[in-house]
Write a protein that holds these residues in place. Structure first.
Motif, PDB file in Angstrom:
ATOM      1  N   MET A   1       0.936  -1.233   0.049  1.00 40.12           N
ATOM      2  CA  MET A   1      -0.072  -0.039  -0.099  1.00 40.12           C
ATOM      3  C   MET A   1       0.885   1.463  -0.023  1.00 40.12           C
ATOM      4  N   ILE A   2       0.475   2.163  -0.741  1.00 40.68           N
ATOM      5  CA  ILE A   2       1.044   3.590  -0.717  1.00 40.68           C
ATOM      6  C   ILE A   2       0.032   4.565   0.006  1.00 40.68           C
ATOM      7  N   VAL A   3       0.849   5.471   0.659  1.00 41.38           N
ATOM      8  CA  VAL A   3       0.209   6.641   1.481  1.00 41.38           C
ATOM      9  C   VAL A   3       0.064   7.834   0.729  1.00 41.38           C
ATOM     10  N   VAL A   4      -1.236   8.073   0.496  1.00 47.96           N
ATOM     11  CA  VAL A   4      -1.406   9.647  -0.363  1.00 47.96           C
ATOM     12  C   VAL A   4      -2.144  10.455   0.674  1.00 47.96           C
ATOM     13  N   THR A   5      -2.174  11.653   0.063  1.00 53.74           N
ATOM     14  CA  THR A   5      -2.886  12.652   0.914  1.00 53.74           C
ATOM     15  C   THR A   5      -4.189  13.231   0.127  1.00 53.74           C
ATOM     16  N   ARG A   6      -5.146  13.367   0.672  1.00 57.24           N
ATOM     17  CA  ARG A   6      -6.365  14.112   0.119  1.00 57.24           C
ATOM     18  C   ARG A   6      -6.035  15.509   0.257  1.00 57.24           C
ATOM     19  N   LEU A   7      -6.897  16.384  -0.675  1.00 56.83           N
ATOM     20  CA  LEU A   7      -6.607  17.986  -0.582  1.00 56.83           C
ATOM     21  C   LEU A   7      -6.988  18.499   0.767  1.00 56.83           C
ATOM     22  N   ASN A   8      -7.568  17.908   1.698  1.00 58.76           N
ATOM     23  CA  ASN A   8      -8.013  18.325   2.937  1.00 58.76           C
ATOM     24  C   ASN A   8      -6.769  18.007   4.066  1.00 58.76           C
ATOM     25  N   ASP A   9      -5.788  17.326   3.558  1.00 61.08           N
ATOM     26  CA  ASP A   9      -4.574  16.948   4.394  1.00 61.08           C
ATOM     27  C   ASP A   9      -4.972  15.648   5.002  1.00 61.08           C
ATOM     28  N   SER A  10      -6.002  15.065   5.107  1.00 61.70           N
ATOM     29  CA  SER A  10      -6.305  13.499   5.640  1.00 61.70           C
ATOM     30  C   SER A  10      -5.623  12.721   4.691  1.00 61.70           C
ATOM     31  N   GLN A  11      -4.618  11.745   5.225  1.00 61.76           N
ATOM     32  CA  GLN A  11      -4.045  10.751   4.576  1.00 61.76           C
ATOM     33  C   GLN A  11      -4.748   9.430   4.371  1.00 61.76           C
ATOM     34  N   PHE A  12      -4.388   8.706   3.131  1.00 63.82           N
ATOM     35  CA  PHE A  12      -5.294   7.457   3.069  1.00 63.82           C
ATOM     36  C   PHE A  12      -4.177   6.460   2.318  1.00 63.82           C
ATOM     37  N   ALA A  13      -4.384   5.179   2.458  1.00 58.25           N
ATOM     38  CA  ALA A  13      -3.520   4.020   1.975  1.00 58.25           C
ATOM     39  C   ALA A  13      -4.338   3.598   0.811  1.00 58.25           C
ATOM     40  N   VAL A  14      -3.710   3.309  -0.358  1.00 62.25           N
ATOM     41  CA  VAL A  14      -4.174   2.940  -1.666  1.00 62.25           C
ATOM     42  C   VAL A  14      -3.443   1.683  -2.089  1.00 62.25           C
ATOM     43  N   ASN A  15      -4.075   0.856  -2.952  1.00 65.87           N
ATOM     44  CA  ASN A  15      -3.126  -0.460  -3.162  1.00 65.87           C
ATOM     45  C   ASN A  15      -2.886   0.163  -4.807  1.00 65.87           C
ATOM     46  N   PRO A  16      -1.638   0.165  -4.914  1.00 75.07           N
ATOM     47  CA  PRO A  16      -0.868   0.740  -6.264  1.00 75.07           C
ATOM     48  C   PRO A  16      -1.418  -0.255  -7.417  1.00 75.07           C
ATOM     49  N   ASP A  17      -1.582  -1.491  -7.157  1.00 76.60           N
ATOM     50  CA  ASP A  17      -1.750  -2.428  -8.269  1.00 76.60           C
ATOM     51  C   ASP A  17      -3.290  -2.281  -8.739  1.00 76.60           C
ATOM     52  N   LEU A  18      -4.394  -1.415  -7.986  1.00 80.63           N
ATOM     53  CA  LEU A  18      -5.477  -1.242  -8.527  1.00 80.63           C
ATOM     54  C   LEU A  18      -5.521   0.091  -9.199  1.00 80.63           C
ATOM     55  N   ILE A  19      -4.480   0.836  -9.469  1.00 83.66           N
ATOM     56  CA  ILE A  19      -4.495   2.068  -9.990  1.00 83.66           C
ATOM     57  C   ILE A  19      -4.381   1.873 -11.480  1.00 83.66           C
ATOM     58  N   GLU A  20      -5.529   2.362 -12.251  1.00 82.86           N
ATOM     59  CA  GLU A  20      -5.373   2.116 -13.723  1.00 82.86           C
ATOM     60  C   GLU A  20      -5.072   3.401 -14.371  1.00 82.86           C
ATOM     61  N   ARG A  21      -5.188   4.666 -13.834  1.00 82.64           N
ATOM     62  CA  ARG A  21      -4.330   5.866 -14.535  1.00 82.64           C
ATOM     63  C   ARG A  21      -4.158   6.997 -13.394  1.00 82.64           C
ATOM     64  N   ILE A  22      -3.152   7.555 -13.903  1.00 78.47           N
ATOM     65  CA  ILE A  22      -2.839   8.768 -12.922  1.00 78.47           C
ATOM     66  C   ILE A  22      -2.974  10.075 -13.805  1.00 78.47           C
ATOM     67  N   HIS A  23      -3.843  10.912 -13.646  1.00 83.04           N
ATOM     68  CA  HIS A  23      -4.043  12.309 -14.310  1.00 83.04           C
ATOM     69  C   HIS A  23      -3.315  13.683 -13.559  1.00 83.04           C
ATOM     70  N   ALA A  24      -2.698  14.648 -14.030  1.00 81.28           N
ATOM     71  CA  ALA A  24      -2.409  15.779 -13.542  1.00 81.28           C
ATOM     72  C   ALA A  24      -3.005  16.631 -14.309  1.00 81.28           C
ATOM     73  N   ASN A  25      -4.040  17.266 -13.895  1.00 79.98           N
ATOM     74  CA  ASN A  25      -4.802  18.297 -14.601  1.00 79.98           C
ATOM     75  C   ASN A  25      -5.509  19.152 -13.878  1.00 79.98           C
ATOM     76  N   PRO A  26      -5.123  20.151 -13.274  1.00 79.09           N
ATOM     77  CA  PRO A  26      -3.974  20.243 -12.709  1.00 79.09           C
ATOM     78  C   PRO A  26      -3.757  19.552 -11.306  1.00 79.09           C
ATOM     79  N   ASP A  27      -4.891  19.186 -10.695  1.00 84.26           N
ATOM     80  CA  ASP A  27      -4.492  18.196  -9.546  1.00 84.26           C
ATOM     81  C   ASP A  27      -4.359  16.994  -9.771  1.00 84.26           C
ATOM     82  N   THR A  28      -3.706  16.119  -9.158  1.00 83.35           N
ATOM     83  CA  THR A  28      -3.255  14.579  -9.550  1.00 83.35           C
ATOM     84  C   THR A  28      -4.493  13.912  -9.172  1.00 83.35           C
ATOM     85  N   THR A  29      -4.864  13.389 -10.111  1.00 86.14           N
ATOM     86  CA  THR A  29      -6.170  12.342  -9.755  1.00 86.14           C
ATOM     87  C   THR A  29      -5.858  10.837 -10.166  1.00 86.14           C
TER      88      THR A  29
END
Length: 105
Positions: A1-29
């Motif tokens: 799991m990787i730990v990332v931060t929401r825009l409200n500064d709360s952190q959560f862990a996500v399984n990187p194997d379940l990420i299909e795409r990453i967009h940067a327009n302008p926020d990273t999605t």
């Protein structure tokens, strides 16, 4: 799991194997395979680096396991045993193989 931060500064862990795409327009999605989207404060390159580090860490842990753990902890499910010829040789050719044909192009 990787730990990332929401825009409200709360952190959560996500399984990187379940990420299909990453967009940067302008926020990273992060777009997950199930369609869920998470907007995070990290840049795209930071998320990619976290994923690469996570995968390297998993490989490192797997290599550090003692050999007995690799061999005996999990049964080999679904594996087809190698074919044994009449001479007892594990050649992989049981005599019942179908030759491959080239494609018509």
């Amino acid at each position: 799991m990787i730990v990332v931060t929401r825009l409200n500064d709360s952190q959560f862990a996500v399984n990187p194997d379940l990420i299909e795409r990453i967009h940067a327009n302008p926020d990273t999605t992060l777009v997950m395979v199930d369609g869920a989207k998470y907007i995070v404060t990290e840049t795209m390159s930071q998320v990619i680096e976290m994923i690469a580090s996570y995968r390297a860490y998993v490989l490192h842990l797997a290599r550090e396991l003692p050999p007995s753990v690799h061999q005996h902890s999990h049964p080999q499910l679904g594996l087809v045993p190698p074919a044994v010829s009449a001479s007892g040789d594990e050649s992989g050719d049981s005599g019942n193989t179908v030759p491959l044909r080239p494609r018509n192009t």
